[in-house]
Design a protein around this motif. Structure first.
Motif, PDB file in Angstrom:
ATOM      1  N   GLN A 145       0.839  -1.202   0.000  1.00 47.22           N
ATOM      2  CA  GLN A 145       0.000   0.000   0.000  1.00 47.22           C
ATOM      3  C   GLN A 145       0.866   1.242   0.000  1.00 47.22           C
ATOM      4  O   GLN A 145       2.040   1.199   0.341  1.00 47.22           O
ATOM      5  N   HIS A 146       0.228   2.335  -0.381  1.00 43.31           N
ATOM      6  CA  HIS A 146       0.827   3.612  -0.054  1.00 43.31           C
ATOM      7  C   HIS A 146       2.173   3.779  -0.757  1.00 43.31           C
ATOM      8  O   HIS A 146       3.155   4.187  -0.176  1.00 43.31           O
ATOM      9  N   ARG A 147       2.225   3.372  -2.011  1.00 45.55           N
ATOM     10  CA  ARG A 147       3.440   3.582  -2.796  1.00 45.55           C
ATOM     11  C   ARG A 147       3.026   3.788  -4.235  1.00 45.55           C
ATOM     12  O   ARG A 147       2.017   3.275  -4.686  1.00 45.55           O
ATOM     13  N   TRP A 148       3.810   4.590  -4.968  1.00 47.11           N
ATOM     14  CA  TRP A 148       3.548   4.782  -6.379  1.00 47.11           C
ATOM     15  C   TRP A 148       4.844   5.216  -7.052  1.00 47.11           C
ATOM     16  O   TRP A 148       5.520   6.079  -6.523  1.00 47.11           O
ATOM     17  N   PRO A 149       5.249   4.624  -8.152  1.00 51.26           N
ATOM     18  CA  PRO A 149       4.526   3.584  -8.878  1.00 51.26           C
ATOM     19  C   PRO A 149       4.760   2.176  -8.322  1.00 51.26           C
ATOM     20  O   PRO A 149       3.999   1.291  -8.646  1.00 51.26           O
ATOM     21  N   SER A 150       5.797   1.978  -7.525  1.00 49.06           N
ATOM     22  CA  SER A 150       6.027   0.617  -7.027  1.00 49.06           C
ATOM     23  C   SER A 150       6.643   0.682  -5.647  1.00 49.06           C
ATOM     24  O   SER A 150       7.076   1.735  -5.171  1.00 49.06           O
ATOM     25  N   LEU A 151       6.665  -0.472  -5.000  1.00 52.51           N
ATOM     26  CA  LEU A 151       7.182  -0.524  -3.636  1.00 52.51           C
ATOM     27  C   LEU A 151       8.676  -0.197  -3.596  1.00 52.51           C
ATOM     28  O   LEU A 151       9.155   0.441  -2.671  1.00 52.51           O
ATOM     29  N   THR A 152       9.405  -0.631  -4.626  1.00 51.49           N
ATOM     30  CA  THR A 152      10.851  -0.394  -4.604  1.00 51.49           C
ATOM     31  C   THR A 152      11.204   1.015  -5.082  1.00 51.49           C
ATOM     32  O   THR A 152      12.206   1.576  -4.679  1.00 51.49           O
ATOM     33  N   PHE A 153      10.353   1.594  -5.962  1.00 46.43           N
ATOM     34  CA  PHE A 153      10.586   2.982  -6.366  1.00 46.43           C
ATOM     35  C   PHE A 153       9.317   3.771  -6.099  1.00 46.43           C
ATOM     36  O   PHE A 153       8.325   3.660  -6.805  1.00 46.43           O
ATOM     37  N   ASP A 154       9.332   4.549  -5.049  1.00 48.04           N
ATOM     38  CA  ASP A 154       8.122   5.240  -4.604  1.00 48.04           C
ATOM     39  C   ASP A 154       8.376   6.740  -4.640  1.00 48.04           C
ATOM     40  O   ASP A 154       9.223   7.256  -3.922  1.00 48.04           O
ATOM     41  N   VAL A 155       7.651   7.442  -5.526  1.00 42.78           N
ATOM     42  CA  VAL A 155       7.828   8.894  -5.671  1.00 42.78           C
ATOM     43  C   VAL A 155       7.593   9.618  -4.350  1.00 42.78           C
ATOM     44  O   VAL A 155       8.259  10.582  -4.007  1.00 42.78           O
ATOM     45  N   GLY A 156       6.643   9.087  -3.581  1.00 41.90           N
ATOM     46  CA  GLY A 156       6.303   9.743  -2.312  1.00 41.90           C
ATOM     47  C   GLY A 156       7.448   9.768  -1.324  1.00 41.90           C
ATOM     48  O   GLY A 156       7.416  10.512  -0.342  1.00 41.90           O
ATOM     49  N   ALA A 157       8.485   8.963  -1.592  1.00 35.39           N
ATOM     50  CA  ALA A 157       9.613   8.940  -0.665  1.00 35.39           C
ATOM     51  C   ALA A 157      10.317  10.280  -0.596  1.00 35.39           C
ATOM     52  O   ALA A 157      11.162  10.512   0.264  1.00 35.39           O
ATOM     53  N   ILE A 158       9.979  11.194  -1.514  1.00 30.03           N
ATOM     54  CA  ILE A 158      10.495  12.565  -1.425  1.00 30.03           C
ATOM     55  C   ILE A 158      10.184  13.151  -0.053  1.00 30.03           C
ATOM     56  O   ILE A 158      10.920  13.973   0.479  1.00 30.03           O
ATOM     57  N   ASN A 159       9.076  12.681   0.553  1.00 33.61           N
ATOM     58  CA  ASN A 159       8.720  13.165   1.888  1.00 33.61           C
ATOM     59  C   ASN A 159       9.838  12.882   2.886  1.00 33.61           C
ATOM     60  O   ASN A 159      10.014  13.611   3.854  1.00 33.61           O
TER      61      ASN A 159
END
Lengths: 1002, 97, 180
Positions: free
Chosen positions: A100-114
């Motif tokens: 859950q809560h990842r995009w586009p994938s668990l290994t590369f998640d744009v939201g990790a910018i947070n």
């Protein structure tokens, strides 16, 4: 199968190979696996992204405490369940799970910018940043924040599954089927007590299933659990409920259990409910909910591959899964040594055991076992940091000098880091029951103190250490609980051995943390992404109370309820503020313990079974003719009977004219009916209603008004005197139950001098109102034994006879202003009589009419409907029915209330009629009456519209309204304020039609 | 769901009962003699006790009887139930569970 | 009159549920003196013990409250019962109200009867707590019912007619999993 799976051992069934997918990739596991154990067996640790910073997260635990590995299980488009703990999802063939809560994938998640922005996203960030402007929150800030932070997505289709519910009772409810719970259940059950034993896991046995070398009475622990469960299952008064979470402890030993019935099945039977909500009433409760291991606080403690030592041991011994190949172990309790010994024996390389406990506490059985196994031990050590990207790659260790100084020592490559910060007793249920908690300095944990209910906490949930002690504690409590219910019991004794976890622990941060490099994060609450720095910030900003710190940082909130984080947060705050943990206090544990589905709470109460659907005798007849129903309370009442393509207005116009011009019929069965019987029946009604009932002759009826003692109108209805000592009281449809209750109240508690009883007869009688100038002609064809002539049966008279050969109680009464009768017959004959009247009325063009026409007809006559034209603050005088009051009576309910100054003051709102200047305009009910048009806002409001209709008989609109000093304003032009412009209206009498009442008395 | 000890039927589950507010509020014998203030107090003024509170219940979906109860509002535990018209029982010192 | 078509609420017969035929029912209210007189007229001793039903042939008296009994007889006995009770009670204060049509009756029976009823009734229905002969007004979820255990695996329910469909459909819902 992967090299991570052991060749043998554990509780899985290696003969049943299952295929499942996670994020679209296919994997294999075995029956008995959880999603988490099966993924770990495939080398997958990365199972989710964190709530706020989108950090990669692996599985931390092996049970209900799991804060990271939240997944969505997707059976189909409607069965799509978010936020499940992968540690609790039982594997079945074909299971489809998604992170859950990842995009586009668990290994590369744009939201990790947070994560990179995290210096700008500290505790209280929302509160500080998005305060202004207030109106921007919903539109501007909330949507993207909700999208960026948050967990799984709820399904949008209706839930296709069924959910069951069950009430259950027992002498002893045992929550938790680990060693203490099993011992308690056994002790109580063998004494003959009625026992329910529930456990949240698929398989009962708790920690016994994770033991390798432990024995009870000479048997391996798991085998003893199997044998004990078999014994319990064979007992008639014992109910075993696996997959059942005790989620809430309610007053008087009422425990809510949520049982998952089909969730683990690949092909659930359509006849099986998905879940069942149990409401258990237990005389005695034994809480054996165990303890949860704590993480240690160091930078990088949330990397995938960092997990609890006890969880790694469970995965190995219960599921046959090696969680890695090379482990570093951070030991804050002996649990870590037990894990190290078991993992090493299974071929996992132990890079080092870093003993982070104070040096004087280390020399226990755990250390001895590790030494005996030849494992590398670093004493007086600490973890400086764990490093890696999507998985831990290395651990930096340091040593702690006797003066507390920390110096780096070595960096060890590894693929798992197991930590044990000690155990936190699961006191949630005890706390929910309003039991007190006390901080135990020796244990470093809060344990149950005084109970508020008949409950006993046993085993590690009250800080008992070790297998043998837990068994004994459970057995003693189980026997005591059974004895308290009248089943004399003695506690069974057990001989047990195990490598116990000990009572050590390291709450709060490890010693080096103060010196840690700033960007590194040490997580306290993994699920809510709360770090030690958030807690420190909250302290700096002046939050002292732990309740305030909890709300400011969100630590311990939501579904996690602080299972892994609670004590660490307290330990950290205590150290920061130079207090002891016991002084910091504790936040309240909320129910549910783990999330419960809405379906389980709803149970059977869905669709047509949400509420009783009460139908009248004309229901099926009406359905067959396309009648339209409305809900009145739980009743279905016919609103109108459309012919052809008629809309409601056309149908209602036709129905009204049918009554006025010839005859109509209306199902009035829902009216409340109460038979009042006894020699003091008339005196009772004299005191209860405003009217004088002594003067009412048998065979006659009268319109009655009921007030409350405050003087306000409460209910109304026609009351007939059947005999000197017997009255037939009717109430409004919605008021039946409350009027009945109010009568019982006065009979039982105020006027105990009266010889009178009441009986509800609402459903004994079916009632057809036959109204209109030809009403007598219709009934003459059907009624025998009653002279229907105006002189023999005048308005408000009652007579008994037969209709169609059925016993008939006939009221001559009108709520339409026309000649009217109400045909009362025993309810089983209601359908027959309804149809007979309809048939007999054909030659007069009889019109079945519904509640909408009934409302128009009565409004044309100015008859009020209590609750529509009155609002609970109207007196009989306000409602223009003061004529009904028996003036000479010494007392009745509300008489004194009417004398209150405010109820006699000028300016009260009085019921009047309104005529719009434009006869085509129909006012809106509830609209406000004002004196002049186009006032500056806010308008000065002097009343409101209570009823408004188009009157076909009058060819114009009519309305009733409550208007201040209304009766003194007859003829005045006022306005009804509307957004489209103020509407001019004239104040008139509320009786629009046949004001002389000539049409009734024919 | 509370368990309430109906004086006629014994311990029964809460859904069978209706709460009736504060107990022992007597309707003045002759309301016409009551002053406005007395009538106001009878109508509206009620205690909101923290601790032992005498309140009315009706076993509405059971035997139908009104009765009174002493309930500790801080714990929801009932200390006694007794029939309408009876005086509240004297509790042992220190109360009861 | 008996040839006329009655339309009681529809209740489906099932393995575990049997609708009962129409009956005569009176709500009887009165003191113990009235109850004694009624007992003589009825030929059934009205229970002075709370929540107990007494039966004689087709007649039964169910204690529902300290001054309230539900009297049940065969449908054909309506007039006989009313007349004999009225004569026997004479001037003794009481209330007798015909509620034959107010409610319908059915039995839930079989090995699963207790389980099915516990899906909506919060009372403890284990035989030792709710023995044969016990009767009471209670609730089945949102409906009021009268529940009477007539045999270890048989309960009679009396339900107001417009609630019958709700109660029976919920019982049927609970029974679905038993058919698996």
């Amino acid at each position: 199968m992967s090299a991570l799976r052991t060749a043998a051992g554990g509780r899985i069934d290696r003969t049943q190979r299952l295929t499942f997918t996670f994020d679209g990739r296919r994997y294999q596991g075995f029956a008995g696996d959880t999603l988490a154990s099966a993924l770990l067996a495939n080398g997958v640790h990365l199972m989710g992204r964190s709530f706020k910073y989108h950090r990669p997260r692996g599985v931390l635990g092996a049970g209900a405490e799991e804060p990271n590995a939240l997944v969505t299980v997707n059976r189909d488009i409607a069965r799509h369940t978010p936020n499940l703990r992968a540690t609790q999802v039982e594997l079945y063939d074909g299971l489809v799970a998604e992170s859950q809560h990842r995009w586009p994938s668990l290994t590369f998640d744009v939201g990790a910018i947070n994560n990179l922005l995290s210096p700008f996203l500290p505790a209280g960030f929302y509160n500080k940043t998005f305060m202004w402007p207030r109106s921007a929150w919903h539109k501007v800030w909330e949507p993207p924040i909700r999208a960026a932070a948050g967990l799984g997505v709820a399904p949008t289709l209706p839930d296709p599954d069924r959910y069951a519910q069950q009430f259950a009772h027992c002498d002893v409810l045992v929550v938790g089927a680990g060693p203490a719970g099993l011992a308690a259940a056994l002790a109580a059950a063998t004494a003959g007590a009625r026992v329910i034993l529930c456990d949240e896991q698929a398989e009962m046995g708790g920690s016994l299933l994770s033991e390798r070398d432990a024995t009870i009475d000479g048997q391996p622990a798991a085998a003893w659990a199997d044998a004990t469960l078999a014994r319990l299952a064979a007992m008639k008064r014992v109910r075993l409920l696996p997959r059942t979470t005790a989620f809430g402890y309610f007053p008087h030993n009422n425990i809510g259990l949520s049982e998952r019935i089909t969730e683990h099945l690949a092909q659930p039977s359509p006849s099986a409910p998905r879940e069942r909500m149990w409401q258990v009433r237990a005389h005695e409760v034994v809480i054996a909910t165990g303890a949860i291991e704590r993480p240690l606080l160091f930078p990088g403690n949330d990397l995938p591959g960092v997990m609890l030592a006890s969880a790694a041991r469970t995965y190995l011994n219960r599921y046959g899964v090696r969680v890695g190949t090379r482990a570093v172990i951070a030991a804050g309790s002996d649990s870590a040594f037990a894990a190290a010994v078991d993992l090493a024996a299974a071929g996992i390389q132990i890079a080092a055991i870093a003993d982070v406990r104070a040096p004087n506490a280390v020399d226990g059985p755990g250390l001895a076992a590790a030494r005996a196994a030849g494992l590398p031990i670093r004493s007086s050590a600490t973890v400086l940091a764990a490093t890696g990207k999507l998985r831990i790659a290395a651990v930096k260790l340091g040593s702690v000098a006797s003066n507390g100084n920390v110096s780096p020592t070595e960096t060890l490559a590894c693929d798992v880091l197991l930590m044990s910060g000690g155990f936190t007793p699961s006191v949630h249920l005890h706390s929910q029951s309003r039991g007190k908690l006390a901080f135990n300095e020796e244990l470093g944990a809060f344990v149950p103190a005084a109970t508020a209910e008949r409950s006993r906490s046993v085993g590690s949930c009250r800080g008992i250490n070790g297998l043998a002690a837990s068994l004994e504690d459970g057995a003693v409590a189980g026997a005591a609980a059974a004895t308290a219910t009248g089943h004399a019991a003695t506690a069974p004794r057990f001989v047990a051995s195990a490598l116990d976890a000990g009572i050590d622990g390291v709450p709060g941060a490890l010693p080096q943390l103060a010196a840690a490099i700033p960007p590194a994060k040490a997580f306290v609450d993994f699920q809510n992404d709360v770090t030690t720095r958030d807690l420190a910030l909250a302290r700096r900003e002046g939050f002292e109370s732990i309740e305030h710190i909890k709300r400011y940082t969100t630590t311990g909130m939501a579904t996690d309820q602080g299972k892994t984080s609670g004590l660490n947060a307290l330990g950290f705050v205590a150290a920061e503020s130079d207090r002891r943990i016991g002084e910091v206090g504790l936040t309240t544990y909320r129910m549910p313990y783990t999330p419960v589905t809405f379906g389980a709470f709803a149970g059977f109460a869905r669709g047509d079974q949400f509420d009783p659907v009460r139908k009248t005798p004309s229901h099926d007849w009406t359905v067959a003719r396309g009648g339209v129903f409305e809900d009145v309370g739980m009743w279905k009442r016919t609103r109108f009977f459309p012919l052809g393509r008629e809309d409601m207005h056309a149908a209602v116009d036709r129905e009204c004219l049918g009554v006025r011009n010839s005859v109509g019929m209306f199902d009035a069965s829902t009216l409340g009916k109460i038979e009042v019987v006894g020699k003091d029946a008339a005196e009772f009604l004299n005191r209860f209603y405003v009217n004088n009932w002594s003067s009412l002759a048998p065979g006659r009826s009268r319109y009655g008004i009921l007030l409350r003692d405050d003087g306000f109108v409460y209910d109304d209805g026609v009351i007939g005197r059947l005999a000197a000592d017997r009255f037939h009281v009717t109430t409004t449809t919605g008021g039946a139950a409350r009027v009945f209750g109010m009568m019982e109240d006065y009979i039982q508690t105020e006027w105990t001098d009266l010889s009178v009883w009441i009986t509800s007869t609402t459903e004994q009688w079916s009632v057809v109102a036959v109204q209109g100038p030809r009403a007598r002609d219709v009934l003459t064809k059907l009624v025998t034994g009653i002279d229907l002539s105006p002189t023999a049966l005048p308005h408000m008279a009652i007579a008994h006879g037969e209709i169609c050969g059925i016993p008939l109680m006939l009221f001559r009464v009108s709520f339409s202003g026309e000649l009217g009768f109400e045909v009362n017959v025993p309810a089983d004959y209601g359908t027959l009589v309804w149809e007979a009247i309809h048939d007999a009325g054909q030659e007069f063009g009889i019109t079945p009419y519904g509640t909408e026409a009934m409302h128009v007809l009565r409004a044309e006559k100015g008859y009020i409907i209590v609750g529509q034209d009155t609002d609970g603050t109207m007196t009989p005088d306000d409602a223009a029915v003061a004529w009904a009051i028996g003036k000479t009576k010494p007392d009745f309910i509300g008489k004194r209330g009417l004398e209150r100054p405010a109820l006699k003051a000028a300016g009260r709102k009085q019921l009047v009629g309104l005529q719009t200047v434009d006869p085509k305009v129909v006012l809106e009910e509830g609209a406000q009456v004002v004196v002049t048009a186009n006032q500056p806002v806010p308008y000065v409001m002097i009343g409101y519209v209570t009823s408004s209709y188009h009157s076909a008989a009058l060819g114009r609109s009519i309305a009733l309204a409550a208007v201040a000093d209304g009766r003194a304003r007859m003829g005045e032009i006022l306005y009804v304020a509307m957004p489209g412009g103020d509407i001019p209206v004239k104040i008139v009498s509320p009786v629009f039609y046949d004001p002389q009442g000539a049409r009734i008395n024919v | 769901m509370l368990i309430i000890d109906c004086p006629y039927c014994g311990p029964r589950p809460e859904p069978e009962f209706a709460h009736g507010g504060q107990a022992h509020v007597a309707r003045p014998a002759d309301p016409s003699q009551a002053t406005d203030q007395e009538w106001l107090e009878f109508l509206y003024l009620r205690h909101n006790t923290r601790g032992v509170f005498a309140e009315r219940w009706r076993h509405a979906r059971g035997c139908g009887r009104f009765f009174n109860a002493l309930r500790d509002t801080t714990t929801d535990h009932f200390l006694a139930t007794y029939r309408a018209g009876e005086k509240p029982p004297v509790l042992p010192a220190g109360g009861a569970r | 009159m008996s040839k006329l078509k009655r339309h009681p609420p529809h209740i489906d017969r099932r393995d575990w549920l049997a609708p009962l035929p129409a009956a005569t029912r009176f709500s009887f209210r009165g003191s113990s003196e009235a109850a004694a007189a009624a007992s003589r007229a009825l030929g059934v001793e009205l229970s002075q013990v709370a929540c107990r039903a007494h039966v004689a042939g087709e007649r039964a008296a169910l204690w529902l409250g300290p001054d309230e009994q539900l009297l049940i007889g065969a449908e054909s006995e309506a007039a006989t019962l009313r007349d004999s009770l009225t004569v026997a009670l004479g001037d003794i204060p009481h209330s007798l109200v015909d509620i034959s049509h107010r409610q319908v009756a059915f039995v839930v029976h079989g090995a699963h009867a207790e389980w099915l009823l516990q899906s909506g009734c919060p009372l403890d229905l284990e035989l030792s707590h709710f023995p044969v002969g016990m009767c009471t007004r209670t609730v089945f979820l949102k409906a009021e019912i009268v529940l009477w255990r007539t045999a270890p695996d048989t309960f009679r329910l009396e339900v107001w007619r417009s609630f019958a469909e709700y109660v029976t459909s919920l019982l049927a819902e609970a029974a679905i999993e038993l058919s698996a």
